[in-house]
Design an enzyme around this catalytic site. Sequence first.
Site, PDB file in Angstrom:
ATOM      1  N   HIS A 174      91.802   9.032 -26.840  1.00 19.41           N
ATOM      2  CA  HIS A 174      91.440   7.576 -26.921  1.00 19.41           C
ATOM      3  C   HIS A 174      91.995   6.958 -25.543  1.00 19.41           C
ATOM      4  O   HIS A 174      92.873   7.368 -24.937  1.00 19.41           O
ATOM      5  CB  HIS A 174      91.712   6.713 -28.058  1.00 19.41           C
ATOM      6  CG  HIS A 174      93.375   6.786 -28.217  1.00 19.41           C
ATOM      7  ND1 HIS A 174      94.097   7.560 -28.633  1.00 19.41           N
ATOM      8  CD2 HIS A 174      94.033   5.628 -27.570  1.00 19.41           C
ATOM      9  CE1 HIS A 174      95.300   7.193 -28.546  1.00 19.41           C
ATOM     10  NE2 HIS A 174      95.326   5.918 -27.844  1.00 19.41           N
ATOM     11  N   HIS A 178      93.538   4.383 -18.957  1.00 20.57           N
ATOM     12  CA  HIS A 178      93.712   5.996 -19.175  1.00 20.57           C
ATOM     13  C   HIS A 178      93.461   6.635 -20.312  1.00 20.57           C
ATOM     14  O   HIS A 178      93.441   5.969 -21.508  1.00 20.57           O
ATOM     15  CB  HIS A 178      95.187   6.149 -18.554  1.00 20.57           C
ATOM     16  CG  HIS A 178      96.249   5.493 -19.669  1.00 20.57           C
ATOM     17  ND1 HIS A 178      96.294   4.176 -19.785  1.00 20.57           N
ATOM     18  CD2 HIS A 178      96.782   6.007 -20.581  1.00 20.57           C
ATOM     19  CE1 HIS A 178      97.115   3.832 -20.674  1.00 20.57           C
ATOM     20  NE2 HIS A 178      97.376   5.168 -21.255  1.00 20.57           N
TER      21      HIS A 178
END
Length: 402
Positions: free
Chosen positions: A229, A309
């Site tokens: 995620h 990220h």
Amino acid sequence: MSSQASKDHPEGQKPPLLVDDHTVATVRDSRILVLMRGLPGSGKTTLAKDIEKKYKDSCRLISADVHDIKPVARGASGGEYAKLDDELSTCFEKREANLVILDDTHHDRERLDKLFDMANAYHFSVVILEPKTPWRLDCAQLKDRNHWKLSLEELKNLRPTLEKDFLPLYFGWFLAKRDEDCLRKTSHEFLEQLGNLKAFKKRLQAYGCEDKQKLDLLKYFGKSPNILHCTAKFCDYGKVLGSEEYAQQEAVKKAYSRGYTLHISALFATPRTVGAQVELTADQLLIWPPDAEKEVMPKDILPRGSRAHITLGTATDVQDVQTGIDLLEFVKLQQSGREGESLGELTGTVAGKVSYYDNGMWLLNLSRKIEVRSIFSGYYGKPGVQVPLRGKKGLLNQCQIM
């Protein structure tokens, strides 16, 4: 859907997984547990059946009503849920459906925690949906609408537990299962190729190795998030200042349960983490907190979204949050005019130029960005759930690349 049901759930109030084509396609390739939440008679079952109909080939609807579980102020420790939980566990274990809908009031935190644990154990993301009907919190109307014939007093006792938004540990973009498997494979190939570079083998000190020693980076980065995620906002279940305000933003409400494509421009490795740099689009930046970079580097002025990220793995005893901090260190160096020492190229799925920034910091600028599909939702379970990095076996052989 009947004409009355259409009035109850106007088109503009339906969740994206019912009306947005990109979201529908993403959900079909994901593993998602949808928890219907709300007072009896508020419209949960109608909405649940609409979703079941939409995804009939890959969906399973499990209802507390079918198991004759009366929606009263109850805990999770009673035996009334035994058969329902057996059905849910069997569905997960046998992979009977990629999309599982659980229709219940879901007002009790202890009960919800148990469901979050089950979803995490089987690598299912969680989406919590509540009906948007005008009477959803009107106990006087609900008294006549709920088939359990609950009294006005019983409904009023339940209402306080369902009036407030249920906040997650964090909001973020959760990768579709197919794309997650692909990215894990890409991460594996990146670490294998990086570890075999002569330039890398000459700079092992930062990783606790002497020159010419062999370092297995897959073992070194032995932990990986349970579901890959990109975190947008850390809330700590509402304890973090500003969490409730964030959840109430119109852009966040519209984004919840919607499908998004994330664009990965680089992969990086440090002695602490291995991750993927995400370039957010204008739409995605609308739900990116303006203080996300300041949270970890308060003294620096960094571009909004530069912390975005995906954590692919961490070294022993390193927390996932470190990945974003490591990425910002690269950003800071680049802002100061340092592009790193060019030390070779990687080929194949992870093609691109490798740069070294000292202190064991390696950056691979991809020749072509990698696209991964995701669903914007929340992580509601316990923190720190991780799985070992996997090898090539069983993973997909192709990535979707721009």
